[in-house]
Design a protein around this motif. Structure first.
Motif, short mmCIF file in Angstrom:
data_model
loop_
_atom_site.label_atom_id
_atom_site.label_comp_id
_atom_site.label_asym_id
_atom_site.label_seq_id
_atom_site.Cartn_x
_atom_site.Cartn_y
_atom_site.Cartn_z
N ILE B 41 1.61 -4.10 6.19
CA ILE B 41 2.55 -3.48 5.24
C ILE B 41 2.51 -4.26 3.92
CG2 ILE B 41 5.01 -2.99 4.82
CD1 ILE B 41 5.31 -2.34 7.75
N ALA B 43 -0.05 -5.77 2.78
CA ALA B 43 -1.31 -5.41 2.10
C ALA B 43 -1.12 -4.15 1.26
CB ALA B 43 -2.41 -5.20 3.13
N LYS B 47 -1.44 -3.78 -2.93
CA LYS B 47 -2.23 -2.71 -3.56
C LYS B 47 -1.36 -1.94 -4.55
CE LYS B 47 -5.80 -1.57 -0.17
NZ LYS B 47 -6.23 -0.60 0.81
N GLU B 140 7.63 3.54 7.65
CA GLU B 140 7.57 2.07 7.51
C GLU B 140 6.29 1.66 6.79
OE1 GLU B 140 7.69 0.21 11.32
OE2 GLU B 140 9.77 0.79 11.69
N TYR B 141 5.18 2.24 7.20
CA TYR B 141 3.89 1.79 6.68
C TYR B 141 3.60 2.30 5.26
CZ TYR B 141 -1.14 1.10 6.31
OH TYR B 141 -2.39 0.74 5.86
N ARG B 146 5.61 0.94 -0.81
CA ARG B 146 5.52 1.64 -2.09
C ARG B 146 6.81 1.48 -2.89
NH1 ARG B 146 1.60 3.99 0.71
NH2 ARG B 146 -0.19 4.86 -0.40
#
Lengths: 213, 257
Positions: B41, B43, B47, B140-141, B146
């Motif tokens: 998460i 990572a 990004k 969650e992911y 975001r």
């Protein structure tokens, strides 16, 4: 391992069956649509209008989202389109579930992934190139192969295959059948379920039971 | 008349539904923010900060410098080269208002649409289902990193915009108009209080949370049709803008009225 009890939907009328542990099952559906619905119900993505579905003796229809996540970390699924995450590179796709559930990517996992690719007869020099690619433009057989390796890394007790042998050349289909068979027999107690509307595509698979819906 | 009343009622219900959805998603984010310690998460968070924050730095710097030049040129035209007045007006406009607002607008235009479209297409192509099948909760992911990433980016870009607008504007006018750069900079720092800075940063945090929550909610509300994706992106932009302006007004009123 999997139990359907009087499952009723648009396509199924009071469907009941049970898949035993440590067995290989072929389930032959009547159409792509029926196939999709059965798979979605089995994977907890859809709820039946009536009836109950159990995996590892847990009722999918009543389990909360968090518990479903825990349950499906024990299930591997290889989808017809590979089920890739488009914004992750191939390597990131492969290790995602292991990384998510264990919090790390051990050297063993890396070795195991490479070994699984080697078992398919893939050229090792191409492997390096493949790992850095985004999955979108890859051919469907590679996506399915990557999906299989990703699912197998968690060493699931139950593996579900969604029509992954359809529409492939005989060599590619044979390779996938061989690696899935090796995986099935690689550990005692493992259960494999092959779901497809195309019976011919799973002819090469040695199954304990064939269930025609 | 009947039709209008019916339409009004429908729109009110829809707006209420969206606002409830945003509130629920925001609460979910706050409740589950600790999940950011999970490596995969985190990572996604890195990004997101890279795409939304770092990649936008050059554009924000350019817009900041241009806005700084415009504001200072206008002030000098109206008030002459009065260093104290230039400093105060610059702090009022850039730090209090334009910094957080323009950074938010740039992110809405650049990343709000991108996130809504990306999440929408992931839903349509069944990628969120793939995540579920792997035992990964897609909310969650996909959403938590975001929301965190965009909020951090708005916060950083606001600060960056303010610095470039003030420095760029003063630098340009000190060359063209021969105004003393260092003297003006000193006045700006003396006109800048901790209160002004904290209000500006509060705004940027609130705007970041609003933009990210709205964009993620709209992207995730796409069901199965590809034609829903541009509609979701448009809603994400328009509703983010509305909410940013409304909350800008509320925070300004509470802080300075």
């Amino acid at each position: 391992m999997i139990r359907f009890e009087n499952v009723t939907t648009k396509n199924f009328d009071s469907l009941s069956f049970e898949i035993e542990k440590a067995s290989a099952y072929k389930i032959i559906t009547n159409s792509d649509y029926e196939n999709r619905e059965l798979l979605n119900i089995m994977l907890g993505l859809e709820k039946p209008e009536y009836g109950r579905v159990f995996i590892f003796n847990e009722d999918l229809c009543t389990l909360p989202e968090k518990e479903l996540g825990r349950l499906f970390s024990r299930v591997g699924a290889v989808l017809i389109d590979g089920g890739m995450i488009s914004n992750l590179k191939v390597w990131e796709n492969i290790v995602l579930p292991v990384w998510y559930h264990s919090g790390k990517i051990s050297e063993d996992i890396e070795k195991k992934a490479i070994q699984r690719f080697e078992e398919t007869g893939m050229d090792i020099s191409y492997l390096g190139e493949l790992m850095g690619k985004l999955p979108g433009p890859l051919p469907v057989h590679e996506k399915r192969l990557i999906g299989f390796i990703r699912a197998s890394l968690l060493e699931p007790e139950l593996m579900i295959y969604d029509s992954i042998f359809e529409g492939l050349s005989p060599e590619m289909s044979e390779t996938l059948i061989r690696v899935s068979g090796t995986f099935h027999s690689g550990k005692a107690g493992r259960t494999s379920v092959y779901i497809t509307p195309d019976e011919q595509s799973v002819e090469g698979i040695k199954a304990d039971t064939v269930l025609r819906l | 008349m009947m039709i209008n009343a019916q339409k009004l009622g429908k729109n009110t219900i829809k707006t209420f539904r969206y606002l409830t959805g945003y509130y629920e998603l925001l609460c979910y984010f706050i409740k589950n923010i600790r999940l950011l310690h999970k490596a995969p998460i985190r990572a996604v968070l890195y990004k997101q900060v890279y795409f939304t924050g770092i990649e936008a730095l050059s554009k924000v710097a350019l817009i900041g410098v241009l806005i700084g030049i415009v504001i200072i040129t206008q002030i000098v035209n109206i008030a002459g080269s009065n260093a104290v007045l230039i400093g105060k007006i610059l702090v009022w406009t850039v730090v209090r208002e334009l910094g957080p607002l323009l950074a938010a607008i740039i992110i809405i235009a650049r990343s709000g649409t991108a996130i809504a479209s990306e999440l929408g297409s992931m839903k349509v192509s069944g990628e969120t289902d793939s995540l579920r099948i792997m035992g990964i909760n897609p909310v969650e992911y996909l959403l938590i990193p975001r929301i965190a990433g965009i909020t951090i980016s708005v916060f950083i870009l606001t600060f960056y915009f303010q610095i470039t607008a003030i420095a760029g504007g003063l630098g340009f006018t000190s060359i063209v108009r021969e105004l003393p750069f260092v003297q003006h900079l000193k006045v700006i720092f003396s006109a800048l209080s901790l209160f002004e800075i904290s209000v500006s940063l509060t705004k940027s945090l609130v705007f970041g949370l609003l933009i990210s929550t709205v964009s993620c909610y709209q992207g995730f509300s796409v069901k199965s049709s590809i034609t829903e994706i541009p509609q979701a992106a448009t809603r994400a932009v328009m509703q983010s803008l509305f909410l940013v302006f409304i909350f800008d007004g509320i925070i300004t009123l509470i802080s300075f009225a």
